[in-house]
Every structure is written in C-alpha cells, then in structure tokens.
Design a protein around this motif. Sequence first.
Motif, short mmCIF file in Angstrom:
data_model
loop_
_atom_site.label_atom_id
_atom_site.label_comp_id
_atom_site.label_asym_id
_atom_site.label_seq_id
_atom_site.Cartn_x
_atom_site.Cartn_y
_atom_site.Cartn_z
N GLY A 1 11.44 26.68 -25.14
CA GLY A 1 12.19 26.26 -26.33
C GLY A 1 11.87 27.05 -27.59
N GLY A 2 10.61 27.23 -27.90
CA GLY A 2 10.23 27.97 -29.11
C GLY A 2 10.65 29.43 -29.04
N PHE A 3 10.55 30.02 -27.86
CA PHE A 3 10.94 31.42 -27.69
C PHE A 3 12.45 31.57 -27.81
CE2 PHE A 3 7.01 30.78 -25.24
CZ PHE A 3 6.18 31.65 -25.92
N ILE A 4 13.17 30.62 -27.26
CA ILE A 4 14.63 30.64 -27.38
C ILE A 4 15.03 30.49 -28.85
CG2 ILE A 4 16.76 29.39 -26.82
CD1 ILE A 4 15.39 28.71 -24.09
N ALA A 5 14.34 29.62 -29.57
CA ALA A 5 14.66 29.37 -30.99
C ALA A 5 14.53 30.63 -31.85
CB ALA A 5 13.76 28.27 -31.54
N ILE A 6 13.57 31.51 -31.54
CA ILE A 6 13.37 32.69 -32.38
C ILE A 6 14.13 33.91 -31.87
CG2 ILE A 6 11.12 31.85 -33.15
CD1 ILE A 6 9.83 34.09 -31.43
N THR A 7 14.82 33.77 -30.75
CA THR A 7 15.61 34.87 -30.20
C THR A 7 16.79 35.14 -31.13
OG1 THR A 7 14.98 34.27 -27.95
CG2 THR A 7 16.92 35.67 -28.19
N PRO A 8 16.98 36.40 -31.55
CA PRO A 8 18.11 36.71 -32.43
C PRO A 8 19.44 36.31 -31.81
CG PRO A 8 16.58 38.57 -32.32
CD PRO A 8 16.15 37.58 -31.26
N SER A 9 20.39 35.97 -32.66
CA SER A 9 21.69 35.50 -32.19
C SER A 9 22.47 36.57 -31.42
CB SER A 9 22.53 34.99 -33.37
OG SER A 9 22.74 36.04 -34.29
N TRP A 10 22.16 37.84 -31.64
CA TRP A 10 22.88 38.91 -30.95
C TRP A 10 22.40 39.12 -29.52
CZ3 TRP A 10 19.28 42.54 -29.76
CH2 TRP A 10 18.19 42.70 -30.61
N VAL A 11 21.33 38.43 -29.11
CA VAL A 11 20.83 38.55 -27.74
C VAL A 11 21.65 37.61 -26.85
CG1 VAL A 11 18.84 38.18 -26.21
CG2 VAL A 11 18.51 39.18 -28.50
N PRO A 12 22.31 38.14 -25.82
CA PRO A 12 23.10 37.27 -24.95
C PRO A 12 22.20 36.46 -24.00
CG PRO A 12 23.17 39.52 -24.14
CD PRO A 12 22.41 39.55 -25.44
N TYR A 13 22.64 35.28 -23.65
CA TYR A 13 21.94 34.43 -22.69
C TYR A 13 20.45 34.29 -23.01
CZ TYR A 13 26.23 35.68 -20.29
OH TYR A 13 27.55 35.92 -19.99
N PRO A 14 20.12 33.74 -24.17
CA PRO A 14 18.73 33.70 -24.60
C PRO A 14 17.78 32.99 -23.62
CG PRO A 14 20.13 32.46 -26.10
CD PRO A 14 21.02 33.17 -25.15
N ALA A 15 18.22 31.93 -22.98
CA ALA A 15 17.34 31.24 -22.04
C ALA A 15 16.99 32.14 -20.86
CB ALA A 15 17.98 29.94 -21.55
N THR A 16 17.98 32.87 -20.37
CA THR A 16 17.73 33.80 -19.27
C THR A 16 16.82 34.94 -19.71
OG1 THR A 16 19.88 33.27 -18.31
CG2 THR A 16 18.85 35.34 -17.60
N VAL A 17 17.07 35.46 -20.91
CA VAL A 17 16.25 36.55 -21.44
C VAL A 17 14.80 36.09 -21.60
CG1 VAL A 17 15.85 38.04 -23.44
CG2 VAL A 17 18.16 37.80 -22.49
N ALA B 1 13.26 33.72 -19.93
CA ALA B 1 12.68 33.60 -18.59
C ALA B 1 12.32 34.98 -18.04
CB ALA B 1 13.65 32.88 -17.65
N LEU B 2 13.21 35.93 -18.23
CA LEU B 2 12.93 37.29 -17.75
C LEU B 2 11.75 37.92 -18.49
CD1 LEU B 2 16.58 38.62 -17.26
CD2 LEU B 2 14.92 38.00 -15.47
N THR B 3 11.63 37.62 -19.78
CA THR B 3 10.47 38.16 -20.50
C THR B 3 9.17 37.54 -19.99
OG1 THR B 3 10.68 36.60 -22.34
CG2 THR B 3 11.79 38.73 -22.59
N GLY B 4 9.22 36.28 -19.63
CA GLY B 4 8.03 35.65 -19.04
C GLY B 4 7.64 36.32 -17.73
N ILE B 5 8.63 36.59 -16.91
CA ILE B 5 8.37 37.27 -15.64
C ILE B 5 7.84 38.69 -15.90
CG2 ILE B 5 9.50 38.23 -13.58
CD1 ILE B 5 11.39 35.71 -13.75
N ALA B 6 8.40 39.37 -16.89
CA ALA B 6 7.94 40.72 -17.24
C ALA B 6 6.49 40.70 -17.71
CB ALA B 6 8.84 41.32 -18.32
N GLU B 7 6.13 39.70 -18.50
CA GLU B 7 4.74 39.61 -18.97
C GLU B 7 3.77 39.38 -17.81
OE1 GLU B 7 4.95 37.84 -23.45
OE2 GLU B 7 5.59 36.50 -21.84
N ILE B 8 4.15 38.50 -16.89
CA ILE B 8 3.30 38.23 -15.73
C ILE B 8 3.19 39.48 -14.85
CG2 ILE B 8 3.11 36.88 -13.60
CD1 ILE B 8 4.47 34.56 -15.26
N ALA B 9 4.30 40.16 -14.63
CA ALA B 9 4.28 41.39 -13.83
C ALA B 9 3.44 42.46 -14.50
CB ALA B 9 5.71 41.88 -13.60
N GLY B 10 3.59 42.61 -15.82
CA GLY B 10 2.80 43.60 -16.55
C GLY B 10 1.31 43.30 -16.51
#
Length: 134
Positions: free
Chosen positions: A30-46, A48-57
């Motif tokens: 929720g907090g991450f979605i709230a700060i996602t800029p409005s121009w980013v499409p599908y913020p909830a998906t983005v 989630a993908l950033t979480g996966i990217a952080e874990i993979a990294g």
Amino acid sequence: MTDSRPRRIARAVLALAYLIAGFAHLRSPGGFIAITPSWVPYPATVVALTGIAEIAGATGLMIPPLRRAAGMGLALYALCVWPANFNHAINDIALGGVHLGRWYHGPRLTLQPILIWWALWASGTIDWPFPRRR
C-alpha cells in the motif's frame, strides 16, 4: 578486483536490506503504491515486480557468478525508483497518516546516488574511489 572484508560486509548488509525491502513490497504494498507516480501504469503490478526484483538482486549479490549482474541490476533499480521518492517528497504523500517532511525526504533523496554506488561497489563492478590492491 579485490573481494575485501569491507566489500563482503557491504554486500551482505545491502543484500539483507534489499531482501527485507523486497518482502515488504510484496507483503505490504500500500505505501509503495501510494508513492508511485501517476504516470506509472499498473502501480500494484509494478510494486510487486519491484519486490521480486529486490529479492532477486539480493540473492544474486550472494552468488559469485551472478554478483556483478545483480549489482548492476540493483543500481539500475535504485535509479528507476528514484522518481517515486521524488513524488513522495514533492507531493507530501502521507503514509499511515504520517507526513514525513524534509528531514526524511532530504536525506532520502540525497542518499539515492550512494545506494546506486553501493550496489556497484559491493558487487565488485567498480572499485571507485578506492585504489585497487595488487
């Protein structure tokens, strides 16, 4: 490039931080979605993908054959999420009803380039500004 004790410690700390952040993105988006800029499409998906990217990294940092790629990926990741940090600061987005103010946002925005450097240095991608040992 040398794999010195300070670099190993920096790598472990960074991997742990990204692992925790990645799970936070997945567990409480929720907090991450709230700060996602409005121009980013599908913020909830983005988010989630950033979480996966952080874990993979974080995982990649600890696997020698993947280390440099993980460091470059995390550096690029930190650059790509910087707009969310600016959005959070500029629009004074409250999280959990709390406005964090300039004492949070100033250091947070200023430290992002250091986080980018940290991923590159801890992964052994760069040695700067430390001279190589021979």
